[in-house]
Write a protein that holds these residues in place. Structure first.
Motif, PDB file in Angstrom:
ATOM      1  N   PHE A  60       2.548   6.661   7.165  1.00 22.28           N
ATOM      2  CA  PHE A  60       1.419   6.196   7.969  1.00 22.28           C
ATOM      3  C   PHE A  60       0.118   6.741   7.381  1.00 22.28           C
ATOM      4  CE2 PHE A  60       5.125   6.768  10.699  1.00 22.28           C
ATOM      5  CZ  PHE A  60       5.262   5.499  11.254  1.00 22.28           C
ATOM      6  N   LEU A  61      -0.840   5.839   7.149  1.00 24.34           N
ATOM      7  CA  LEU A  61      -2.156   6.230   6.652  1.00 24.34           C
ATOM      8  C   LEU A  61      -3.214   5.564   7.520  1.00 24.34           C
ATOM      9  CD1 LEU A  61      -4.075   7.564   4.644  1.00 24.34           C
ATOM     10  CD2 LEU A  61      -3.801   5.562   3.146  1.00 24.34           C
ATOM     11  N   TYR A  62      -3.999   6.402   8.198  1.00 23.73           N
ATOM     12  CA  TYR A  62      -5.071   5.909   9.055  1.00 23.73           C
ATOM     13  C   TYR A  62      -6.413   6.387   8.477  1.00 23.73           C
ATOM     14  CZ  TYR A  62      -1.076   5.382  12.163  1.00 23.73           C
ATOM     15  OH  TYR A  62       0.147   5.028  12.689  1.00 23.73           O
ATOM     16  N   ALA A  63      -7.204   5.441   7.998  1.00 25.62           N
ATOM     17  CA  ALA A  63      -8.495   5.775   7.390  1.00 25.62           C
ATOM     18  C   ALA A  63      -9.600   4.886   7.932  1.00 25.62           C
ATOM     19  CB  ALA A  63      -8.401   5.645   5.863  1.00 25.62           C
ATOM     20  N   GLN A  64      -9.513   4.543   9.216  1.00 18.66           N
ATOM     21  CA  GLN A  64     -10.526   3.694   9.820  1.00 18.66           C
ATOM     22  C   GLN A  64     -11.836   4.453  10.012  1.00 18.66           C
ATOM     23  OE1 GLN A  64      -7.626   4.579  11.194  1.00 18.66           O
ATOM     24  NE2 GLN A  64      -7.794   4.986  13.395  1.00 18.66           N
ATOM     25  N   LYS A  65     -12.917   3.704  10.134  1.00 17.03           N
ATOM     26  CA  LYS A  65     -14.253   4.241  10.393  1.00 17.03           C
ATOM     27  C   LYS A  65     -14.677   5.209   9.289  1.00 17.03           C
ATOM     28  CE  LYS A  65     -17.106   5.400  14.385  1.00 17.03           C
ATOM     29  NZ  LYS A  65     -17.178   5.959  15.751  1.00 17.03           N
ATOM     30  N   ASN A  66     -14.693   4.675   8.053  1.00 19.85           N
ATOM     31  CA  ASN A  66     -15.191   5.417   6.912  1.00 19.85           C
ATOM     32  C   ASN A  66     -16.154   4.525   6.124  1.00 19.85           C
ATOM     33  OD1 ASN A  66     -13.980   8.266   6.470  1.00 19.85           O
ATOM     34  ND2 ASN A  66     -12.243   7.073   7.206  1.00 19.85           N
ATOM     35  N   LEU A  67     -16.364   4.836   4.862  1.00 18.65           N
ATOM     36  CA  LEU A  67     -17.323   4.093   4.040  1.00 18.65           C
ATOM     37  C   LEU A  67     -16.654   3.471   2.816  1.00 18.65           C
ATOM     38  CD1 LEU A  67     -20.249   6.716   4.138  1.00 18.65           C
ATOM     39  CD2 LEU A  67     -19.933   4.724   5.614  1.00 18.65           C
ATOM     40  N   LEU A  68     -15.374   3.168   2.918  1.00 16.30           N
ATOM     41  CA  LEU A  68     -14.646   2.578   1.800  1.00 16.30           C
ATOM     42  C   LEU A  68     -15.151   1.165   1.513  1.00 16.30           C
ATOM     43  CD1 LEU A  68     -11.029   3.688   2.760  1.00 16.30           C
ATOM     44  CD2 LEU A  68     -12.400   4.579   0.868  1.00 16.30           C
ATOM     45  N   LYS A  69     -15.275   0.836   0.235  1.00 19.00           N
ATOM     46  CA  LYS A  69     -15.717  -0.504  -0.164  1.00 19.00           C
ATOM     47  C   LYS A  69     -14.576  -1.350  -0.717  1.00 19.00           C
ATOM     48  CE  LYS A  69     -20.543   0.686  -1.028  1.00 19.00           C
ATOM     49  NZ  LYS A  69     -21.659   0.671  -2.010  1.00 19.00           N
ATOM     50  N   GLU A  70     -13.423  -0.729  -0.957  1.00 15.76           N
ATOM     51  CA  GLU A  70     -12.246  -1.484  -1.394  1.00 15.76           C
ATOM     52  C   GLU A  70     -10.979  -0.796  -0.923  1.00 15.76           C
ATOM     53  OE1 GLU A  70     -11.216  -0.138  -5.870  1.00 15.76           O
ATOM     54  OE2 GLU A  70     -13.065  -1.312  -5.698  1.00 15.76           O
ATOM     55  N   VAL A  71      -9.917  -1.559  -0.878  1.00 15.43           N
ATOM     56  CA  VAL A  71      -8.625  -1.021  -0.462  1.00 15.43           C
ATOM     57  C   VAL A  71      -8.137  -0.028  -1.521  1.00 15.43           C
ATOM     58  CG1 VAL A  71      -6.207  -1.596  -0.005  1.00 15.43           C
ATOM     59  CG2 VAL A  71      -8.035  -3.085   0.857  1.00 15.43           C
ATOM     60  N   PRO A  72      -7.685   1.148  -1.122  1.00 10.66           N
ATOM     61  CA  PRO A  72      -7.177   2.111  -2.107  1.00 10.66           C
ATOM     62  C   PRO A  72      -5.996   1.532  -2.877  1.00 10.66           C
ATOM     63  CG  PRO A  72      -7.465   3.148   0.047  1.00 10.66           C
ATOM     64  CD  PRO A  72      -7.640   1.683   0.252  1.00 10.66           C
ATOM     65  N   VAL A  73      -5.883   1.924  -4.135  1.00  8.58           N
ATOM     66  CA  VAL A  73      -4.774   1.463  -4.969  1.00  8.58           C
ATOM     67  C   VAL A  73      -3.770   2.592  -5.141  1.00  8.58           C
ATOM     68  CG1 VAL A  73      -6.178  -0.226  -6.193  1.00  8.58           C
ATOM     69  CG2 VAL A  73      -6.047   2.099  -7.067  1.00  8.58           C
ATOM     70  N   GLY A  74      -2.559   2.206  -5.567  1.00  4.78           N
ATOM     71  CA  GLY A  74      -1.515   3.201  -5.779  1.00  4.78           C
ATOM     72  C   GLY A  74      -0.794   3.609  -4.527  1.00  4.78           C
ATOM     73  N   LEU A  75      -0.893   2.800  -3.469  1.00  6.87           N
ATOM     74  CA  LEU A  75      -0.221   3.139  -2.208  1.00  6.87           C
ATOM     75  C   LEU A  75       1.289   3.214  -2.419  1.00  6.87           C
ATOM     76  CD1 LEU A  75      -2.304   0.762   0.064  1.00  6.87           C
ATOM     77  CD2 LEU A  75      -2.438   3.264   0.060  1.00  6.87           C
ATOM     78  N   PRO A  76       1.964   4.204  -1.823  1.00 10.51           N
ATOM     79  CA  PRO A  76       3.413   4.363  -2.040  1.00 10.51           C
ATOM     80  C   PRO A  76       4.210   3.250  -1.368  1.00 10.51           C
ATOM     81  CG  PRO A  76       2.632   5.944  -0.426  1.00 10.51           C
ATOM     82  CD  PRO A  76       1.417   5.273  -0.970  1.00 10.51           C
ATOM     83  N   SER A  77       5.343   2.920  -1.948  1.00  8.07           N
ATOM     84  CA  SER A  77       6.174   1.830  -1.437  1.00  8.07           C
ATOM     85  C   SER A  77       6.803   2.150  -0.090  1.00  8.07           C
ATOM     86  CB  SER A  77       7.278   1.503  -2.451  1.00  8.07           C
ATOM     87  OG  SER A  77       8.092   2.646  -2.681  1.00  8.07           O
TER      88      SER A  77
END
Length: 350
Positions: A154-171
């Motif tokens: 589970f990865l929760y990163a809402q309400k930040n300043l990201l401009k693109e979806v992170p890459v390398g997410l684990p399967s």
């Protein structure tokens, strides 16, 4: 005798002169002030314009945690003896991720001032399966972070300043929340091999049609919920997995649904299209005639007719449209020759 008369005469003369002197008019004071030469006015220096408000450069001081029985507990975090696998670093005003102990499974980092997530603090945190990074100022999450935590669920990163979806997410990832960021780009292969992902939340970003390719969601074979509400879409997203159960597309600018868009969807139960630009012309006659559909939301659009739906539908939201009349036979066809005791053929709309 003569001397006395002379003295009296001199005294009378003196008194007469004094009386005459007292009755002389006093000179009047001038009513106007005398004119004076004005000093030349010196122009005051202009005030410099007020600067535009900026982000505060000074953050509140870091709040240290209480003493811990764990020697590896970061001083700005809480390590509870009752939950040894949890590391609580939320609401601590920290600017960077502390070194994560190896025993950590659950990592709480929400409500801080973190701007970047690098791999170094995770060098020994191979057991982390749950991370909450919500409400920070994160602009980047390094790809190498996910190499250190290969079992992340589970990865929760809402309400930040990201401009693109992170890459390398684990399967292994099962839930990914990136709502309320500034995402305008989904890198190619960002969701590759995420066949265990069940929830993808991209609510309230800046995604447009060109940012969603036909293969963007191709690998998400077990996706249950896709939330693309509050973006800048004008078309229905392409390549949505057919096994989807919940599709949320509220607050976009969608004005048309392809006739065969929902073909092959066997489990789709919830569709939300509130606050779009759908009219009667943009909704094919039987596009929502799905036996699996239970909840259909079309509020705040431009409809003048009720679209046809299947008898299994339970909830239909049509408020704030331009509908003036309803023909129940047309919108929910019912076979008069069917057995009325059969619950499968009766309308279920509530």
């Amino acid at each position: 005798m003569k001397a006395g008369v002379g003295l009296l005469s001199a005294l009378a003369l003196f008194l007469l002169m004094g009386s005459a002197f007292c009755q002389r008019p006093r000179p009047k004071k001038p009513t106007r002030r005398p004119t004076t030469t004005k000093k030349p006015s010196v122009p005051r220096p202009a005030k410099p314009p007020q600067p535009e408000p900026k982000e505060p450069t000074e953050f509140p001081p870091v709040i240290l945690g209480p003493p811990s029985i764990f020697p590896d507990c970061p001083q700005e975090c809480l390590c509870s003896p009752s939950y040894p696998s949890s590391l609580n670093c939320e609401n601590r005003n920290i600017r960077e991720v502390p070194v994560i102990p190896q025993r950590t499974h659950y990592l709480y980092l929400q409500n801080n001032y973190i701007s970047e997530v690098t791999s170094e603090p995770f060098r020994n945190a191979t057991e982390v399966s749950w991370i909450n990074l919500a409400n920070n100022r994160i602009v980047r999450i390094d790809k190498q972070v996910f190499e250190k935590i290969p079992g992340l669920l589970f990865l929760y990163a809402q309400k930040n300043l990201l401009k693109e979806v992170p890459v390398g997410l684990p399967s292994t990832l099962e839930q990914l929340s990136l709502s309320r960021n500034r995402i305008t780009k989904i890198p190619g292969g960002a969701f590759k091999n995420l066949d265990k992902l069940s929830l993808l939340d991209l609510y309230d970003n800046q995604l447009s049609d060109s940012d969603l390719g036909k293969n963007t969601f191709k690998d998400l074979k077990n996706l249950v919920q896709l939330n693309l509400a509050h973006n800048a879409l004008k078309k229905m997203p392409a390549g949505v997995p057919a096994g989807l159960v919940q599709l949320f597309l509220d607050k976009n600018r969608i004005d048309d649904i392809p006739k065969d868009y929902f073909e092959g969807f066997t489990h789709l139960a919830f569709v939300r299209l509130n606050h779009n630009q759908l009219s009667d012309k943009g909704i094919p006659k039987s596009v929502f005639n799905l036996s699996s559909l239970m909840d259909l939301q079309l509020s705040h659009n431009q409809l003048s007719m009720v679209p046809r739906f299947n008898s299994h539908l339970q909830h239909l939201h049509l408020n704030h449209n331009s509908i003036e009349s309803i023909n129940g036979t047309e919108i929910c066809p019912y076979n008069l020759h069917s057995d009325p005791s059969d619950p499968d053929v009766l309308p279920k709309l509530r």
